[in-house]
Structure formats: C-alpha cells, structure tokens
Scaffold this active site. Structure first.
Site, PDB file in Angstrom:
ATOM      1  N   PHE B 162       0.839  -1.193   0.000  1.00  9.84           N
ATOM      2  CA  PHE B 162       0.000   0.000   0.000  1.00  9.84           C
ATOM      3  C   PHE B 162       0.869   1.234   0.000  1.00  9.84           C
ATOM      4  CE2 PHE B 162      -3.650   2.403   0.376  1.00  9.84           C
ATOM      5  CZ  PHE B 162      -3.585   3.288   1.438  1.00  9.84           C
ATOM      6  N   GLN B 283      -4.023  17.921   0.525  1.00 10.20           N
ATOM      7  CA  GLN B 283      -4.246  16.718  -0.277  1.00 10.20           C
ATOM      8  C   GLN B 283      -5.735  16.522  -0.559  1.00 10.20           C
ATOM      9  OE1 GLN B 283      -3.117  12.944   1.517  1.00 10.20           O
ATOM     10  NE2 GLN B 283      -2.020  12.433  -0.345  1.00 10.20           N
ATOM     11  N   HIS B 285      -8.944  14.456  -2.701  1.00 14.78           N
ATOM     12  CA  HIS B 285      -9.369  13.212  -3.324  1.00 14.78           C
ATOM     13  C   HIS B 285     -10.520  13.560  -4.250  1.00 14.78           C
ATOM     14  CE1 HIS B 285     -11.202   9.218  -3.768  1.00 14.78           C
ATOM     15  NE2 HIS B 285     -10.006   8.765  -3.481  1.00 14.78           N
ATOM     16  N   LEU B 295     -15.187   9.630   1.393  1.00 11.39           N
ATOM     17  CA  LEU B 295     -14.601   9.427   0.069  1.00 11.39           C
ATOM     18  C   LEU B 295     -15.115   8.139  -0.540  1.00 11.39           C
ATOM     19  CD1 LEU B 295     -10.913  10.244   0.963  1.00 11.39           C
ATOM     20  CD2 LEU B 295     -12.596  11.772  -0.032  1.00 11.39           C
ATOM     21  N   GLU B 298     -11.608   4.613  -5.391  1.00 13.23           N
ATOM     22  CA  GLU B 298     -11.320   4.633  -6.833  1.00 13.23           C
ATOM     23  C   GLU B 298     -11.758   3.343  -7.487  1.00 13.23           C
ATOM     24  OE1 GLU B 298      -7.362   6.622  -5.519  1.00 13.23           O
ATOM     25  OE2 GLU B 298      -7.243   6.057  -7.620  1.00 13.23           O
ATOM     26  N   ARG B 329      -5.552  10.614  -9.979  1.00 15.62           N
ATOM     27  CA  ARG B 329      -6.455  11.365  -9.103  1.00 15.62           C
ATOM     28  C   ARG B 329      -6.435  12.854  -9.362  1.00 15.62           C
ATOM     29  NH1 ARG B 329      -4.779   7.735  -5.068  1.00 15.62           N
ATOM     30  NH2 ARG B 329      -3.064   9.112  -4.540  1.00 15.62           N
ATOM     31  N   HIS B 396      -8.509  15.991   2.276  1.00 13.43           N
ATOM     32  CA  HIS B 396      -8.322  14.847   3.152  1.00 13.43           C
ATOM     33  C   HIS B 396      -7.235  15.075   4.197  1.00 13.43           C
ATOM     34  CE1 HIS B 396      -8.486  10.684   4.338  1.00 13.43           C
ATOM     35  NE2 HIS B 396      -7.207  10.525   4.076  1.00 13.43           N
ATOM     36  N   ARG B 440       1.601  13.553   0.690  1.00  9.65           N
ATOM     37  CA  ARG B 440       1.705  12.510   1.712  1.00  9.65           C
ATOM     38  C   ARG B 440       1.460  11.151   1.074  1.00  9.65           C
ATOM     39  NH1 ARG B 440      -2.191   9.541   4.775  1.00  9.65           N
ATOM     40  NH2 ARG B 440      -3.589  10.206   3.129  1.00  9.65           N
TER      41      ARG B 440
END
Lengths: 143, 653
Positions: B162, B283, B285, B295, B298, B329, B396, B440
């Site tokens: 991740f 940041q 989204h 959110l 995706e 994004r 976010h 981030r």
C-alpha cells in the site's frame, strides 16, 4: 385515596420493573431500541434502588414481581404498541430487525484467518488495497 | 491527539513506585477549579465580564519515563477540547508503514527513498531519515503496548502492499510494508495509547478549549484555555508545550475531517507571531460524497463507474481520452473542478458532479464492492443501483503545519537560520517536520504521529529534569486572549458565525481547491480578504459562559480563517506545480536545476528564483495580511554513512 392516574402509573412502574427483572435479555434490546422506555426504566430502577437502599419496600417489590409475573406478557403486549419507535418520515434509515442484526456484507472468516492470504485478525471482506487505495464498504479510507 | 498520548509512552520497563510530583499551587486553586461532583455550585449563566481565572503550575507538560533508571516522572497535563478517544485519529483506518521485513526482505532505507520521492523532494530528509529508521521500533513498541496488529501464519505482523512503497530504491517492485489492525488501525492506536497514558498521573483537562500560547520573550511558557463546561479561564504554566491539534480540513466546503478539525494549533502559533510552514499543500481526493465528506473508492471507477456532468456527459473522455475515468487522481479532480467552474455542475448550486454506478449489474457491484450500497444510502441518501452519487473533490489531509526540526521542536526562521522556539513542540498533522513534503503517501501519517510524538517526548526528557522551577510569568499574560474572548462573547454585528464560515468554505473550495491558476487564486485572495474583514461584523447569540458553543464555534472560525488566508496566499505565491499543489499556468516543478536533463553544464538557480523551498507564512491577526518568507529544504540525512541522502530527480511512477 389514589386517583386512577396515579394507580395506573404505579402499575406501569411495577410492570416495567417486572420486565427489567424477569426479562433481562429482551429488555436489553428494548433499551437499545426504545430510548423513551429506557428512561422510564432508569427512573423506576433508581426509584427501586432508592427504596431498596433505604431498606423499605424490598419485600413488596419481590412479591410484586411474583404477583405480576403472570401478567407480564399481557401487559407488555398492550404497552408495546404505543411505545414502539416511530419510523422516520422518509423511512430511509429504518431497517428490518434481520438486516440490522447481521453484518451480511462481511462475514467473519473461520477463526478470523483469511483463507487466501492467511492473515489473522485482518480486515474482513475482500482485500482493501485491491484498487490502490484502502477501501472499506465502498469508502476510501486512505490513499 | 494520538501524538500527545504517544508522548506519554513508556520507554523502559521500570515501574515508578513513587507517585508523580503533584502540581505546584494546584491545591490552592482547587476551590476555583470545578469540583469532582460536576459543576461548581454557583456556576450560573451570568453577565460577569471576567470569570474565574485559575493558574495551574505544571512542571513540564510532557510525561514520560527514563529508559535507563527509575526517576521521578514529569508532571503532565493534557488539555483537549475533545475526549482523547474522540479525536479525529480514530477515523484513520488505513495502516502504518514500517520496514519490518516480515513479508519479504526489506530495508528502512528503501522506505526512506519512497517517502522522499513521494514528498516531491520538499520533505526534509533528516526528518524522513529519522521517521523511517524509527518506524520498525515504533511499530514493535506499539505492538508491545497491546495494539492488536493482524498476523501472518507464523505470528509476525502481517504487512500488505500500500501507499506507493517499493523495494530497492524503486527498482525492486512493490513492497509490503503496511501493518494494520483489521480495518481500524487509527482507532486501535488511539485507544491503546490512551490506555497506556492512564498508567501515569497525567492530569486530563477534557473539554478545555486552548485559546492561545503564553509567549514571553520568544519563549513559550504555557497555554491559556477556556473550560467549556463552566466558562472559567485557566492558565497552564509549563516549561514545555506540545501541540498536536490536527489539521484544518474544515476551511474547505468538502472535507473528510471531523467538525473539530479547525487548525487551532496553527492559529495559536500564528497569533504568537510564529510562522506556519507549507500550508498551500493540501491533499485532495476526487470523489468525496457531497455534503457528507466520505470518500468513494477509486475502485468504483475501476469497476466501470463513470463521472457525469449536468448534461449527462461522460466528461472524462475529453480530459483524458485514453484513461478516461481511470486517469490519475489529480487529473480527475481538476477535470471535475473545471466542469463545475464552467457551469456544468449538478444540484441546486451546480457545485458538484455525479458518479454513476447504476449502469453496472447490481450483482457485480455487490460482489466486487460489497458495502457500497450501504455507504451510498447512509451518506448520500441514494440507491446506488438506481441513482448516481453526488461527488466533488474533497480535502483529506494537510501536509503543512507548524514547522519543526526532526526532534519535534518548533522552529522559526531568522536571517536565513533555523532557530528553535524554546518550550514549544509540535507533532502529528499539526506539525510539519516535514516528512510529507508536497504530498503525503498513504499509511505514512499514522507513522508520523507515532514517531514524532515520541520524538517530542524524548527531546523533552533530554533537555529537562523533573522538579525544575518554572520561570516567572507576567501577571497579565493571556490578557489579549481574554479580551478577544470577551469581544466575541458580546459580539453584536449583523452576520452569523455560520454564514461567515460558509462563505469562507465556499470561497476556499472554489478558489483554492484542486484547480489553481493565477487569476482564480488572486480572486480568491481578495474574496478571502473581504471574508476575513467581515469577521468584524460577526454576531453571536449566546451570552452565557456555561457550554457556550456559539462562542467556541466563533473561536474556531477565527482559527480557521487564519489557516485559510495563509493557505490561499501561499498557493497564489507559489508559481510551480509540486506534489499536491498543481497549477494550470505553471505546470512544471521549478527546482534549482532542471532535473529532467543532465546536470552537467547547468547553472544553479539562486534561492529566490526556484521553488524547492518551504513557505513560511505569518499573519497579522488584526488585518489578515499574510507575509511570506522561504526556508531551505534540508537535503542531508542525519547520517550520510548510514543512509545517503537522495538527490532530487523527476518524480514519476
């Protein structure tokens, strides 16, 4: 000389006590689903506790439980209808009993071990990072 | 918040048998502090201009243990406007990255490389070195505290892939570094650390709203706070103050943060005349549910979901003809914003777009994206098999914050040098160490909290001894804060707090969100200026002192405003695109060299002409005017032999 209203309220209080004392399992659920009744129970519980603490009415509460036990179901059925939580106007968030109970979206893995990845204690359901972000129930938690 | 709790963690195994030293002077103030049975007897709604001012003397505002020997502990107070386990950290459900090497061979230097690259070379490499090197130890320590990480078959912590993590400095494929606790890592972290902190004699002051720092001669001597329960004002004198107040998502109309994420720490530091760093890096989204802020993954677009505008057009085909809805994004966010700006948004205000999933077979949705119908129903009120979900780009995380060095000490920048502010520390989202730089990476922020919270604690232990006397504080310290409080409590203008807040949020969403160009930002700066000035005309309704949420919301709005003006002015000034700050008119990164070409023969640009530098922003709270300065990025790691610094390069994945 007690008025009809006050005698009715006493009976109701005792019935509620009965439900609490004799029917603990279901009462808990009702506590969760019927906040109005919960406050009533709290009131009568504190009252009962207060009485018990003062050493009074202990015996009478006990006998009341016994006496009204037989009437519990009948009394409860009558009381149940008006105290049932009203559906919200749109009815959107109301779910049936069965749906709210089971988390059918994600079932527990046997022994909490994911059969494919052998991860113990991991997230339930499909792999959260399969789309590149951390997904849970369609929500993106982290990316 | 978790960072403050992290600061209380045990570092050794020794049990302290003696109780912590009681706070000096606290006994004499007991009668002013509320009694243990709840509100004090005479707390009533009153028109008294000044309510009880209590002084608490606390020796050292960070509690920890020495790893080496039994020593008396520091006296600590935790001043929080929420109950500790209700902080927004509880919503951080992703994982923590750490190079434990449980799934494959791993090295923290590769994690270091990934983080430096992810920050687009704006992160301070010494802080990133510190964080990634300490990560395995920090995660193991958390696990020893009882945090129930998920395990592999052998019983080691399970790690998954991740957050842009790679092996062998980007050349070895995907790394598996993310440790988690089922699907509620932040929740578990917070509860574990809170539980551990209760082992020590920390004084918790819950539902105390910190108003300002008490600064004297450039040194932080404590905090002045409002007790929300009874309206009393408390001055906390301390040798060291750690700020861990989180981010300021609520400056934008659509954000994933809680209503309490109002950037109080950043604002307190700004009012103290100190700078905040890199606030323009926010940041986003692309698909956050309109109104709720949750959110949408995706994966929805990955499974075939499409974004449509008011004309029912699949607009991504125009912006990214090949990738369409699967574009990256930032491309998707910018396309959505352009559509909304050009008037093709949906809804009564035409300020969002739709994410359509009902053209997909319901069984496919249920198997591939279980739970999405529940999410859509709860948060958007739509049946995902029949109606589209309203979405818009959502904030976010805030990469910027209070500038600190790698030890967690707050710094200011004078004459080209970093100077430590004595007595002040910051960590977590409120701090900017800066490990995230311009962007981030996923699962790094929980690590940031834990490592730098601990770093603050260690630094305080090194530089202080328990039982030290506090330096004297002026008797009128904090007067300005009380004056401000008073002014707001009796404010009688014409605009409500909620109206001004909505104006600010809409302005920030329209002008300082994903789509940034010179004109839009300049217009935004002017609008924000007028919104800031409209704060003079604010009207509050509750004149009481007990649980005056109108007052607290207005104080929070003041804090949000300070953050918002700094964000938009810094964004307007930064004429390049780097990480999360992407401008349409300046699409490239402007570094001291052009790293897309060989360095040989290139002339290094002077500091004033390139943008690989941190923004330090100051605000004059009276006028709302922002001044900007710049500070060099730290390009050297803590120990060049141990871990070589990564020279800048073009960031491509």
């Amino acid at each position: 000389m007690m008025t009809r209203a006050s005698s009715f309220s006493i009976v109701k209080t005792f019935l509620s006590c009965v439900i609490f004392c004799c029917d603990n399992g279901k009462a808990h659920n009702r506590l969760v689903q019927h906040p109005r009744r919960m406050s009533l129970l709290h009131v009568c519980c504190t009252t009962v506790r207060g009485f018990v603490k003062k050493g009074l009415f202990l015996e009478s509460t006990y006998t009341a439980c016994h006496r009204t036990a037989g009437y519990a179901s009948g009394g409860v059925a009558k009381d149940k209808e008006p105290l049932k939580k009203a559906k919200t106007p749109q009815g959107r968030f109301d779910m049936d009993e069965t749906e709210s109970k089971s988390k059918d979206v994600f079932e527990r893995f046997p022994d909490d071990v994911n059969p494919e990845t052998k991860e113990k204690g991991g997230p339930r359901g499909p792999e959260p990072t399969r789309y590149g972000d951390w997904e849970k129930k369609g929500r993106c938690i982290d990316f | 918040m978790a960072a403050v709790c992290a600061a209380f963690r045990v570092l050794g195994r020794n049990i302290v048998s003696s109780k912590a030293l009681p706070a000096v002077c606290q006994a004499s103030n007991r009668k002013l502090h509320f009694s243990i049975y709840g509100k004090k007897g005479d707390a009533k709604v009153s028109d008294d201009r000044l309510v009880a001012l209590c002084d608490h003397c606390v020796v050292g505002i960070c509690l920890l243990r020495s790893p080496l020997s039994i020593q008396p502990v520091f006296n600590t107070a935790c001043v929080t406007k929420l109950f500790p386990t209700r902080s927004h950290t509880v919503a951080a459900q992703g994982g923590i990255n750490a190079a434990l090497g449980n799934m494959e061979e791993d090295d923290w230097r590769w994690h270091f490389y990934d983080t430096v690259k992810g920050s687009d070379w704006l992160g301070d490499q010494d802080a990133i070195h510190y964080m990634t090197e300490q990560a395995p130890a920090a995660v193991v320590e958390l696990e020893n505290f009882g945090m129930p990480f998920s395990r592999t078959e052998e019983g080691r912590i399970y790690q998954r892939a991740f957050g842009g993590q790679s092996l062998k400095f980007g050349k070895g494929g995907q790394a598996h570094r993310c440790c988690c606790v089922a699907d509620r890592t932040g929740h578990s972290l917070l509860h574990t650390l809170y539980g551990q902190s209760l082992r020590y004699d920390t004084s918790y002051f819950v539902e105390y709203f910190a108003l300002d720092l008490l600064m004297e001669d450039g040194e932080c001597k404590g905090v002045i706070a409002l007790c929300m329960e009874d309206g009393s004002i408390h001055r906390f004198r301390s040798k060291n103050t750690v700020i861990a107040t989180g981010g300021y998502g609520r400056t934008f109309f659509s954000c994933t943060s809680a209503h309490t994420s109002t950037g109080d720490g950043n604002a307190m530091v700004t009012r103290a005349g100190l700078p905040c760093q890199d606030l323009e890096f926010v940041q986003f989204h692309p698909t956050g549910i309109y109104g709720a802020g949750c959110l949408i993954t995706e994966g929805c677009r990955g499974e075939g979901g499409i974004l449509i505008n008011s004309e029912g057009e699949r607009f991504m085909e125009r912006y990214a003809p090949n990738a369409k809805d699967l574009a990256s994004r930032d491309v998707v966010s910018r396309s959505m914003t352009i559509e909304i700006r050009e008037g093709r948004g949906v809804g009564p205000d035409k300020d969002h777009v739709y994410l359509q999933l009902h053209h997909l077979p319901p069984q496919q949705l249920a198997t591939r994206l279980p739970g999405i119908s529940e999410t859509a129903m709860i948060f958007a009120g739509v049946d995902v098999t029949k109606e589209p979900i309203p979405v818009l780009p959502t904030v976010h995380y805030n990469m910027g914050g209070i500038p600190t060095n790698y030890k967690g000490q707050a710094i200011t920048h004078e004459n080209g040098e970093d100077m430590v502010v004595p007595g002040l520390y910051a960590c977590g989202e409120a701090g900017c160490a800066s490990v995230h730089g311009a962007n981030r990476l996923g699962a790094n922020s929980l690590l940031d909290l834990v490592v730098f919270g601990r770093a603050c604690a260690l630094t305080i232990a090194e530089t202080n001894t328990p039982g030290e006397k506090l330096s004297p504080l002026k008797p009128n310290a904090g007067e300005a804060s009380v004056g401000n409080l008073d002014k707001i409590r009796f404010a009688n203008g014409s605009t409500r707090t909620s109206e001004i807040r909505l104006n600010m949020q809409k302005t920030m969403q329209n002008h300082a969100a994903v789509f940034r160009t010179g004109d839009v930002l300049k217009e935004g700066c002017e609008k924000m200026d007028s919104v800031y000035k409209s704060m003079d005309d604010i009207k509050t309704f509750d004149r009481g002192i007990v649980w005056n949420t109108d007052l607290v919301e207005t104080l929070e709005l003041q804090n949000l405003m300070l953050n918002a003006v700094q964000t938009i002015v810094s964004a307007e000034a930064r004429k390049e695109s780097r990480g999360a700050h992407a401008r349409e008119d300046f699409k490239d990164r402007v570094d001291e060299y052009d790293y897309s070409k060989p360095l040989q023969g290139q002339v290094k640009k002077p500091f004033e002409q390139h943008w690989r530098k941190h923004t330090m922003s100051y605000v004059d709270p009276k006028t709302g005017k922002v001044t900007l300065e710049y500070r060099r990025v730290i390009d050297s790691s803590l120990n060049a032999d141990d871990c070589a610094a990564i020279p800048p390069a073009i960031r491509s994945y």
